[in-house]
Design a protein around this motif. Structure first.
Motif, short mmCIF file in Angstrom:
data_model
loop_
_atom_site.label_atom_id
_atom_site.label_comp_id
_atom_site.label_asym_id
_atom_site.label_seq_id
_atom_site.Cartn_x
_atom_site.Cartn_y
_atom_site.Cartn_z
N SER A 1 -32.08 -65.45 -11.72
CA SER A 1 -31.49 -64.76 -10.59
C SER A 1 -30.75 -65.74 -9.67
O SER A 1 -29.63 -65.48 -9.23
N LEU A 2 -31.38 -66.88 -9.42
CA LEU A 2 -30.76 -67.89 -8.57
C LEU A 2 -29.42 -68.34 -9.16
O LEU A 2 -28.41 -68.46 -8.44
N LEU A 3 -29.39 -68.59 -10.46
CA LEU A 3 -28.14 -69.01 -11.11
C LEU A 3 -27.08 -67.91 -10.99
O LEU A 3 -25.90 -68.19 -10.79
N ALA A 4 -27.51 -66.66 -11.12
CA ALA A 4 -26.57 -65.55 -10.96
C ALA A 4 -25.97 -65.57 -9.56
O ALA A 4 -24.77 -65.33 -9.39
N HIS A 5 -26.77 -65.90 -8.55
CA HIS A 5 -26.26 -65.99 -7.18
C HIS A 5 -25.32 -67.18 -7.03
O HIS A 5 -24.28 -67.08 -6.38
N VAL A 6 -25.70 -68.32 -7.60
CA VAL A 6 -24.84 -69.51 -7.50
C VAL A 6 -23.46 -69.22 -8.09
O VAL A 6 -22.44 -69.65 -7.56
N PHE A 7 -23.44 -68.46 -9.22
CA PHE A 7 -22.15 -68.17 -9.86
C PHE A 7 -21.58 -66.80 -9.43
O PHE A 7 -20.64 -66.31 -10.06
#
Lengths: 425, 425, 425
Positions: free
Chosen positions: B389-395
């Motif tokens: 989820s965090l990576l989805a937010h970063v990208f």
């Protein structure tokens, strides 16, 4: 331990395997090229001299297309699917994070799945397996072998092994040399040339039909022309032990009317090797061997005359005790770049370095990093595109890439610089 | 060896590089946050305090959606294609199998291709390369750097390096801190919070409109409310040397009306550090520092009062000889969980542990694994979803995920627990 | 270091965990099989005896289909998408490049994303984590665990752990044994059988309705029949310490009317173990234990009578000092193949070797590599297909593969040899 049953002073099978190909290795290069290239495309990539100028131009052109295509998500998806069905082995028994990651990235851009063997101690070789048996295992499982080895000529003999397997109706895959002993590192040379090709287009995003960067430069440097021919290339530092220097110089010798200047301390281990000098002389390249960037060339100090400067790291890890003693007498400060030297260079002359640079020796201090002529960080990214392009050529998909490119950006074809200028318009 | 040419007692380039950013590192946290977050979304992930409560809720919500979407093959295919064009470098010079594999999995769920450098000895650093040069190499090849390092503040200074590169028109990529020195481990705190968020929904697959698990619990615990606010959190074991405790406590301090109890032997290395205590006091958090789970809180033993228990491993690998002598006097048995203690805990209170647990010390014996309050195995899987989820937010693809989720499961949005209840209806 | 707080001479948790499953491990094999297979399909793959002849035929048939499908780009894309949503952990704490890469390739052919833990020293085990905790971590993150361990029966007990987790409503994933202690290596046996299945179809690309290779062979060997039954299999070399011999012999015992000849020096560590001999006798297999390939079988030297020859490496890495002394008296030359011996073998009899072979001992000299009966390089590639097929069965997609195959190549189904003959027509 496994040697116990037959403790013989005879050559090992590994040594015999290399001997098997010795006569083919000893041939003149021009006789080997037909075994490595096919229909003007690399079948294996073993040494720089197998690249003709036409191939270098074609690889650069595909690299430009790949980097442009990869800017859109649609283009990335096209590229990732291109070789999605191929699987590569990266067999790196000589460590190199930078080259390793560059090849990984190049594979991944085209969708090639990567596998690796990096620590020979974990491999079957500890159970007494020969290198050739390992290579045949890799060729059973994978579609491509990218190898880096401390053993000179190993990659070359593996290419011949693969050709022989093909001849006898067996499975055979392409071999890419990612550094073999002290002799060759062809893809480093390829990316260096690609960086020079891009630089010597003298283009700029702000180029317009009214005025281009090239036109502005020509005012100050009237004899300036585009392309790699007719230029002065200076190599500085550890000339003798740097295989990147050797590989790049060999490729530059393909171009017309170039001058190659080699700047190093006057010590037999650090100056150019006899074989390279001989080869360059045979190619009618103008050579300058000096011990300082201040040495004169056509009446002016070299630093002010050169069109491109290739800095290198002093490879002290290869020193023996005798070298240490001799090197203590040398003033190595002359082989370090300074902001003062950079200020005297031509306004367009790129500074290259194969990297890593040495933070203790400081051949390029970090103060220079922000100079627009500093190309060494861009070289890394260029290397990724150049290697991806090379793999596309090895697997014969470069025309598919060109087709996709034309569909997206029109059927005009050109080198990177002009392409970017055109896209900016 | 490569240091020979310049054997100076001056600071190394690596040390100078860190000094370069010292003044930015030394700023108060609130001044750094604008450099790390952008438009309420993480640009880099460096420390826990950059997460606002809103961000924590948003990351949890996306994590819930990802785990639900991934239950169907169609959903998995959607997720795998989401960031298929991105390539990550996992740069782990401090070993950690668990965190490493969790990030690998998180990347793979979203289709990100992973590359790794884990052994610094194989890297270019042995050739004298600086860390910053290595980082710039990674940023040339990859789209994301996830790094874990024994050097405190390295991840933070790398984030500033990337921001500076962006400012000067160079390529720059997000930095994710997967553990930096003794100070921070922000994604561990994130997954701990996510586990608590899910737990404190008090839902159950068998919840129905007639009766829910929450309603049943409220009968026994009338003051119980959903969410992280208003709860007692107890940390037990090695408080001083556990950066997971530090990171989680910092995040919990964002919530209203929480009590944080720290249970450890009364030894300067094992109790809470002064800086953390100071920070929590500034946040007006109620703090309890005791040496036993039997210590009283509002008239009853802590073990019976706590709403969540966070156990930790005694990190004896950091002991020096003096510590060994001092620790020999301590009764460490008080910092081990037993079935007897668990029996006295509230019926809903989750038991967390960052893992690995120590089979020799036995801070959580395996007999407790089957208790429904044991969350530590589920924490691992939660960590995978939270990091994805965090990576989805970063990208910036979290909205695409929400859209797909709504298309599949209706436009109702909620936290994990209620979502599952709703899907079960 | 982390053991300091509880320096007890009691068994470790790891030892207790194995003891926990001891009674299930000690059961007769036929009682275990229902825990490992489900609906005639492997749930876990732990030992060779769980494969029935029907399963072996089914795995071979799917392997044939996969290798045929993978010849077209369309087919490769079909295969790569089949299990693209699955992620595997290759947990290899006992090194093996060959088996490791074979499983990697098998996974990649079906699109499974691979992760690896190979060096136990980098894992959480150094922080005191138990093997079972590590396994549960892997099962949290991944969909499949392929494990190779020096600990006997570890894979088997992990399979039981997974079954118990499933029973208690927890996440559970399949376990594949890629070599466990000295006892079992089931997938090596599978690929050996697959190689024999293909060889004993006696087909050839040039087979035609008028004449086939089999018909030609039958003229010289009138009693020859297709398939594995009714044949003489000779194993030569290190019988006692080679788990591949043990596993393959166990599978061959499933077939009717086979003779198994074991050729090794007469030393207790090198001859067949008592348990294997007992098992084969229970299966009513005809056994021959001799110390030379010249030993008589039905009136002729074994080398002239055998239908398949399985060579092995002398595993001297397991020698102790006593063995070294004893082995010095043995004439190991009798356990090396020569071109002279090969010339006396039946015209069709395949030579197998699990590889790596030992270049110092030379049990198979390279001169034999070009003989059409040399199967050992093809074994490697067969292993990749057989393992891919096995994974397809574990994940229940073998019917999808058959369907795709029929759509492409018609609804005729057959073994590899006849299939190829048919495709060649």
């Amino acid at each position: 331990m496994s040697q116990k049953p037959s403790p013989n002073p005879q050559p090992t099978r590994d040594e015999l395997d290399l001997l098997l190909y010795q006569s083919r290795i000893d041939r003149p290069v021009r006789m080997k090229i037909p075994e490595l290239n096919r229909e003007d495309r690399p079948r294996h990539v073993i040494f720089g001299r197998q690249f003709s100028v036409d191939m270098l131009e074609s690889v650069a052109s595909t690299a430009d297309e790949i980097r442009q295509i990869s800017k859109s998500r649609e283009g990335q998806d096209f590229l990732i699917n291109l070789l999605h069905h191929k699987r590569a082995m990266l067999y790196f028994t000589q460590p190199s994070t930078r080259t390793f990651l560059s090849f990984m990235s190049a594979c991944q851009i085209l969708g090639i799945t990567c596998n690796e063997v990096r620590n020979p101690a974990t491999s079957s070789e500890t159970k007494g397996e020969t290198r050739f048996d390992s290579l045949r295992m890799f060729s059973s499982y994978f579609d491509l072998i990218i190898m880096r080895s401390p053993v000179a000529r190993l990659a070359e003999s593996c290419a011949y092994l693969m050709n022989d397997l093909e001849t006898s109706g067996n499975r055979s895959v392409p071999i890419i040399n990612a550094g073999s002993g002290a002799d060759q590192h062809p893809t480093q040379a390829l990316l260096d040339v690609y960086t020079l090709q891009r630089t010597f287009q003298f283009t700029d995003p702000r180029d317009s039909p009214i005025s281009t960067r090239f036109e502005q430069l020509v005012r100050d440097y009237p004899s300036l022309c585009k392309g790699l021919s007719g230029k002065v290339y200076a190599f500085c530092g550890d000339i003798g032990r740097g295989r990147t220097v050797r590989s790049l110089a060999t490729l530059l010798a393909h171009y017309k009317n170039v001058t190659l200047a080699f700047v190093s301390p006057d010590h037999p281990k650090l100056v150019m090797g006899d074989d390279l000098r001989q080869h360059l002389q045979n190619c009618n390249v103008q050579i300058l061997e000096v011990d300082s960037l201040e040495a004169p060339l056509e009446g002016k100090p070299l630093i002010e005359q050169l069109d491109a400067l290739y800095m290198t790291r002093i490879q002290n890890e290869h020193n023996n005790q005798e070298d240490e003693a001799a090197f203590a007498q040398i003033d190595f400060g002359r082989y370090k770049l300074t902001t003062g030297l950079v200020a005297r260079m031509k306004r367009y002359a790129p500074i290259l370095h194969p990297f890593p640079r040495d933070q203790h020796f400081k051949e390029i201090p970090t103060e220079i990093d922000d100079d627009p002529r500093a190309m060494y960080f861009r070289q890394a990214r260029n290397g990724m595109w150049a290697r991806a392009s090379l793999l596309a050529h090895v697997f014969s998909v470069e025309h598919q890439i060109s087709r996709f490119f034309r569909d997206q950006y029109g059927d005009w074809q050109g080198t990177a610089g002009t392409l970017e200028a055109r896209l900016a318009r």
